[in-house]
Design a protein around this motif. Structure first.
Motif, PDB file in Angstrom:
ATOM      1  N   THR A 120       0.804  -1.225   0.000  1.00 33.78           N
ATOM      2  CA  THR A 120       0.000   0.000   0.000  1.00 33.78           C
ATOM      3  C   THR A 120       0.833   1.269   0.000  1.00 33.78           C
ATOM      4  O   THR A 120       0.289   2.353  -0.149  1.00 33.78           O
ATOM      5  CB  THR A 120      -0.953   0.025   1.213  1.00 33.78           C
ATOM      6  OG1 THR A 120      -0.175  -0.032   2.417  1.00 33.78           O
ATOM      7  CG2 THR A 120      -1.929  -1.136   1.166  1.00 33.78           C
ATOM      8  N   GLY A 121       2.130   1.143   0.204  1.00 31.89           N
ATOM      9  CA  GLY A 121       2.993   2.318   0.294  1.00 31.89           C
ATOM     10  C   GLY A 121       3.241   2.969  -1.051  1.00 31.89           C
ATOM     11  O   GLY A 121       3.031   2.379  -2.118  1.00 31.89           O
ATOM     12  N   SER A 122       3.708   4.202  -1.000  1.00 29.49           N
ATOM     13  CA  SER A 122       3.972   4.951  -2.227  1.00 29.49           C
ATOM     14  C   SER A 122       5.300   4.543  -2.865  1.00 29.49           C
ATOM     15  O   SER A 122       5.505   4.764  -4.055  1.00 29.49           O
ATOM     16  CB  SER A 122       3.955   6.451  -1.935  1.00 29.49           C
ATOM     17  OG  SER A 122       4.952   6.770  -0.985  1.00 29.49           O
ATOM     18  N   GLN A 123       6.208   3.973  -2.083  1.00 30.68           N
ATOM     19  CA  GLN A 123       7.515   3.573  -2.615  1.00 30.68           C
ATOM     20  C   GLN A 123       7.655   2.052  -2.556  1.00 30.68           C
ATOM     21  O   GLN A 123       8.459   1.514  -1.806  1.00 30.68           O
ATOM     22  CB  GLN A 123       8.629   4.248  -1.829  1.00 30.68           C
ATOM     23  CG  GLN A 123       8.615   5.751  -1.949  1.00 30.68           C
ATOM     24  CD  GLN A 123       9.779   6.370  -1.213  1.00 30.68           C
ATOM     25  OE1 GLN A 123      10.645   5.687  -0.695  1.00 30.68           O
ATOM     26  NE2 GLN A 123       9.800   7.692  -1.159  1.00 30.68           N
ATOM     27  N   GLN A 124       6.889   1.410  -3.380  1.00 32.18           N
ATOM     28  CA  GLN A 124       6.908  -0.051  -3.400  1.00 32.18           C
ATOM     29  C   GLN A 124       8.224  -0.553  -3.979  1.00 32.18           C
ATOM     30  O   GLN A 124       8.746   0.003  -4.944  1.00 32.18           O
ATOM     31  CB  GLN A 124       5.739  -0.588  -4.208  1.00 32.18           C
ATOM     32  CG  GLN A 124       4.400  -0.279  -3.573  1.00 32.18           C
ATOM     33  CD  GLN A 124       3.231  -0.775  -4.409  1.00 32.18           C
ATOM     34  OE1 GLN A 124       3.406  -1.313  -5.483  1.00 32.18           O
ATOM     35  NE2 GLN A 124       2.026  -0.589  -3.892  1.00 32.18           N
ATOM     36  N   GLN A 125       8.725  -1.612  -3.367  1.00 32.34           N
ATOM     37  CA  GLN A 125       9.950  -2.258  -3.820  1.00 32.34           C
ATOM     38  C   GLN A 125       9.623  -3.729  -4.086  1.00 32.34           C
ATOM     39  O   GLN A 125       9.544  -4.515  -3.146  1.00 32.34           O
ATOM     40  CB  GLN A 125      11.047  -2.142  -2.764  1.00 32.34           C
ATOM     41  CG  GLN A 125      11.432  -0.719  -2.423  1.00 32.34           C
ATOM     42  CD  GLN A 125      12.420  -0.688  -1.274  1.00 32.34           C
ATOM     43  OE1 GLN A 125      13.259  -1.570  -1.127  1.00 32.34           O
ATOM     44  NE2 GLN A 125      12.316   0.337  -0.443  1.00 32.34           N
ATOM     45  N   PRO A 126       9.441  -4.093  -5.343  1.00 33.34           N
ATOM     46  CA  PRO A 126       9.044  -5.466  -5.666  1.00 33.34           C
ATOM     47  C   PRO A 126       9.988  -6.537  -5.109  1.00 33.34           C
ATOM     48  O   PRO A 126       9.537  -7.570  -4.634  1.00 33.34           O
ATOM     49  CB  PRO A 126       9.026  -5.487  -7.195  1.00 33.34           C
ATOM     50  CG  PRO A 126       8.842  -4.062  -7.592  1.00 33.34           C
ATOM     51  CD  PRO A 126       9.506  -3.245  -6.534  1.00 33.34           C
ATOM     52  N   ALA A 127      11.294  -6.275  -5.140  1.00 34.03           N
ATOM     53  CA  ALA A 127      12.250  -7.262  -4.631  1.00 34.03           C
ATOM     54  C   ALA A 127      12.089  -7.441  -3.117  1.00 34.03           C
ATOM     55  O   ALA A 127      12.152  -8.564  -2.603  1.00 34.03           O
ATOM     56  CB  ALA A 127      13.673  -6.852  -4.974  1.00 34.03           C
ATOM     57  N   LEU A 158       9.338  -6.844  -1.395  1.00 33.06           N
ATOM     58  CA  LEU A 158       8.050  -7.512  -1.204  1.00 33.06           C
ATOM     59  C   LEU A 158       8.180  -9.019  -1.411  1.00 33.06           C
ATOM     60  O   LEU A 158       7.670  -9.813  -0.614  1.00 33.06           O
ATOM     61  CB  LEU A 158       7.001  -6.924  -2.152  1.00 33.06           C
ATOM     62  CG  LEU A 158       5.573  -7.455  -2.009  1.00 33.06           C
ATOM     63  CD1 LEU A 158       5.036  -7.212  -0.605  1.00 33.06           C
ATOM     64  CD2 LEU A 158       4.679  -6.800  -3.050  1.00 33.06           C
ATOM     65  N   GLU A 159       8.909  -9.409  -2.446  1.00 34.85           N
ATOM     66  CA  GLU A 159       9.122 -10.833  -2.710  1.00 34.85           C
ATOM     67  C   GLU A 159       9.897 -11.506  -1.567  1.00 34.85           C
ATOM     68  O   GLU A 159       9.533 -12.598  -1.109  1.00 34.85           O
ATOM     69  CB  GLU A 159       9.880 -11.017  -4.024  1.00 34.85           C
ATOM     70  CG  GLU A 159      10.138 -12.470  -4.367  1.00 34.85           C
ATOM     71  CD  GLU A 159      11.005 -12.643  -5.616  1.00 34.85           C
ATOM     72  OE1 GLU A 159      11.480 -13.777  -5.806  1.00 34.85           O
ATOM     73  OE2 GLU A 159      11.195 -11.683  -6.365  1.00 34.85           O
ATOM     74  N   ALA A 160      10.945 -10.847  -1.084  1.00 38.26           N
ATOM     75  CA  ALA A 160      11.743 -11.407   0.021  1.00 38.26           C
ATOM     76  C   ALA A 160      10.889 -11.544   1.286  1.00 38.26           C
ATOM     77  O   ALA A 160      10.990 -12.547   2.007  1.00 38.26           O
ATOM     78  CB  ALA A 160      12.965 -10.541   0.283  1.00 38.26           C
ATOM     79  N   LEU A 161      10.059 -10.565   1.552  1.00 39.17           N
ATOM     80  CA  LEU A 161       9.182 -10.631   2.728  1.00 39.17           C
ATOM     81  C   LEU A 161       8.184 -11.775   2.604  1.00 39.17           C
ATOM     82  O   LEU A 161       7.942 -12.503   3.569  1.00 39.17           O
ATOM     83  CB  LEU A 161       8.448  -9.299   2.917  1.00 39.17           C
ATOM     84  CG  LEU A 161       9.306  -8.125   3.390  1.00 39.17           C
ATOM     85  CD1 LEU A 161       8.523  -6.818   3.273  1.00 39.17           C
ATOM     86  CD2 LEU A 161       9.793  -8.335   4.817  1.00 39.17           C
ATOM     87  N   ARG A 162       7.619 -11.925   1.426  1.00 35.75           N
ATOM     88  CA  ARG A 162       6.674 -13.032   1.218  1.00 35.75           C
ATOM     89  C   ARG A 162       7.364 -14.384   1.373  1.00 35.75           C
ATOM     90  O   ARG A 162       6.767 -15.332   1.898  1.00 35.75           O
ATOM     91  CB  ARG A 162       6.026 -12.914  -0.160  1.00 35.75           C
ATOM     92  CG  ARG A 162       4.980 -11.819  -0.220  1.00 35.75           C
ATOM     93  CD  ARG A 162       4.337 -11.755  -1.577  1.00 35.75           C
ATOM     94  NE  ARG A 162       3.247 -10.801  -1.587  1.00 35.75           N
ATOM     95  CZ  ARG A 162       2.874 -10.123  -2.655  1.00 35.75           C
ATOM     96  NH1 ARG A 162       3.499 -10.302  -3.817  1.00 35.75           N
ATOM     97  NH2 ARG A 162       1.876  -9.270  -2.587  1.00 35.75           N
ATOM     98  N   GLN A 163       8.603 -14.471   0.921  1.00 37.34           N
ATOM     99  CA  GLN A 163       9.349 -15.726   1.098  1.00 37.34           C
ATOM    100  C   GLN A 163       9.571 -16.003   2.581  1.00 37.34           C
ATOM    101  O   GLN A 163       9.456 -17.152   3.025  1.00 37.34           O
ATOM    102  CB  GLN A 163      10.680 -15.662   0.348  1.00 37.34           C
ATOM    103  CG  GLN A 163      10.542 -15.746  -1.147  1.00 37.34           C
ATOM    104  CD  GLN A 163      11.871 -15.531  -1.871  1.00 37.34           C
ATOM    105  OE1 GLN A 163      12.866 -15.140  -1.269  1.00 37.34           O
ATOM    106  NE2 GLN A 163      11.865 -15.778  -3.173  1.00 37.34           N
ATOM    107  N   CYS A 164       9.880 -14.963   3.335  1.00 38.57           N
ATOM    108  CA  CYS A 164      10.066 -15.150   4.782  1.00 38.57           C
ATOM    109  C   CYS A 164       8.773 -15.627   5.435  1.00 38.57           C
ATOM    110  O   CYS A 164       8.810 -16.524   6.288  1.00 38.57           O
ATOM    111  CB  CYS A 164      10.540 -13.856   5.438  1.00 38.57           C
ATOM    112  SG  CYS A 164      12.280 -13.537   5.159  1.00 38.57           S
ATOM    113  N   ALA A 165       7.667 -15.038   5.023  1.00 41.01           N
ATOM    114  CA  ALA A 165       6.377 -15.472   5.571  1.00 41.01           C
ATOM    115  C   ALA A 165       6.172 -16.954   5.287  1.00 41.01           C
ATOM    116  O   ALA A 165       5.734 -17.712   6.165  1.00 41.01           O
ATOM    117  CB  ALA A 165       5.242 -14.639   4.989  1.00 41.01           C
ATOM    118  N   SER A 166       6.532 -17.375   4.101  1.00 36.55           N
ATOM    119  CA  SER A 166       6.404 -18.787   3.725  1.00 36.55           C
ATOM    120  C   SER A 166       7.311 -19.673   4.582  1.00 36.55           C
ATOM    121  O   SER A 166       6.893 -20.741   5.048  1.00 36.55           O
ATOM    122  CB  SER A 166       6.726 -18.947   2.242  1.00 36.55           C
ATOM    123  OG  SER A 166       6.696 -20.297   1.872  1.00 36.55           O
TER     124      SER A 166
END
Length: 182
Positions: free
Chosen positions: A91-98, A100-108
């Protein structure tokens, strides 16, 4: 005078019970201290175990289970934190796709610990086969390493490094407590 002395002093069985309880408490403290001294982080081990009221009656298997519950609690907290970071990235204005991907991997990776490793460790004590608990807790540490690598592989600063160090530490402590049961 002799009658007054008898009625004012505690019965012998109360003294015996008090001594017995004192001995049990001391023995339990020794078990915790001796077990934790064999782990990679004795201070964290003792702190985690002593913060749980079940430690006052736990045997070695019970101590391992208490530590698994600590692992579960801390991974649950960390997963919640990661989910907050994911939401901020989405939702942030300065999205960082990489990132976001790393965070999702950590959640997994954290979910693997919570959904697979923690139940295996609990069952290992229940079934009297601690090597499975040791392996499950070792695998939890591997999941933490994989999470952290997701950032370094992308040349990103990890917002989870301190949390991951702690998760790695408690996973290692739990693994050693299981090893002591073998």
């Amino acid at each position: 005078m002799s009658n007054n002395l008898k009625t004012s002093s505690p019965p012998l069985y109360l003294i015996f019970v008090a001594l017995l309880l004192s001995t049990k408490i001391h023995a339990r403290d020794d078990l915790i201290r001796e077990s934790c001294q064999r782990t990679p982080d004795p201070q964290t081990c003792e702190s985690c175990l002593r913060s749980d009221p079940r430690c006052s009656t736990a045997d070695s298997g019970g101590l391992a289970l208490i530590m698994v519950d600590v692992v579960k609690s801390k991974f649950t907290d960390s997963l919640g934190y990661v989910n907050q970071l994911v939401k901020q990235q989405q939702t942030g204005s300065q999205q960082q796709p990489a990132l976001l991907e790393a965070l999702r991997q950590c959640a997994s990776h954290y979910k693997v610990v919570l959904d697979d490793n923690v139940p295996v460790a609990h069952n290992a004590v229940d079934e009297g086969d601690p090597k499975f608990g040791e392996q499950a807790m070792t695998d939890s540490g591997i999941e933490v390493d994989a999470c952290e690598s997701g950032f370094s592989d992308k040349k990103l600063a990890s917002p989870l490094t301190e949390k991951n160090k702690y998760l790695q530490g408690i996973s290692s402590v739990a693994a050693v407590l299981f090893h002591l049961l073998e």
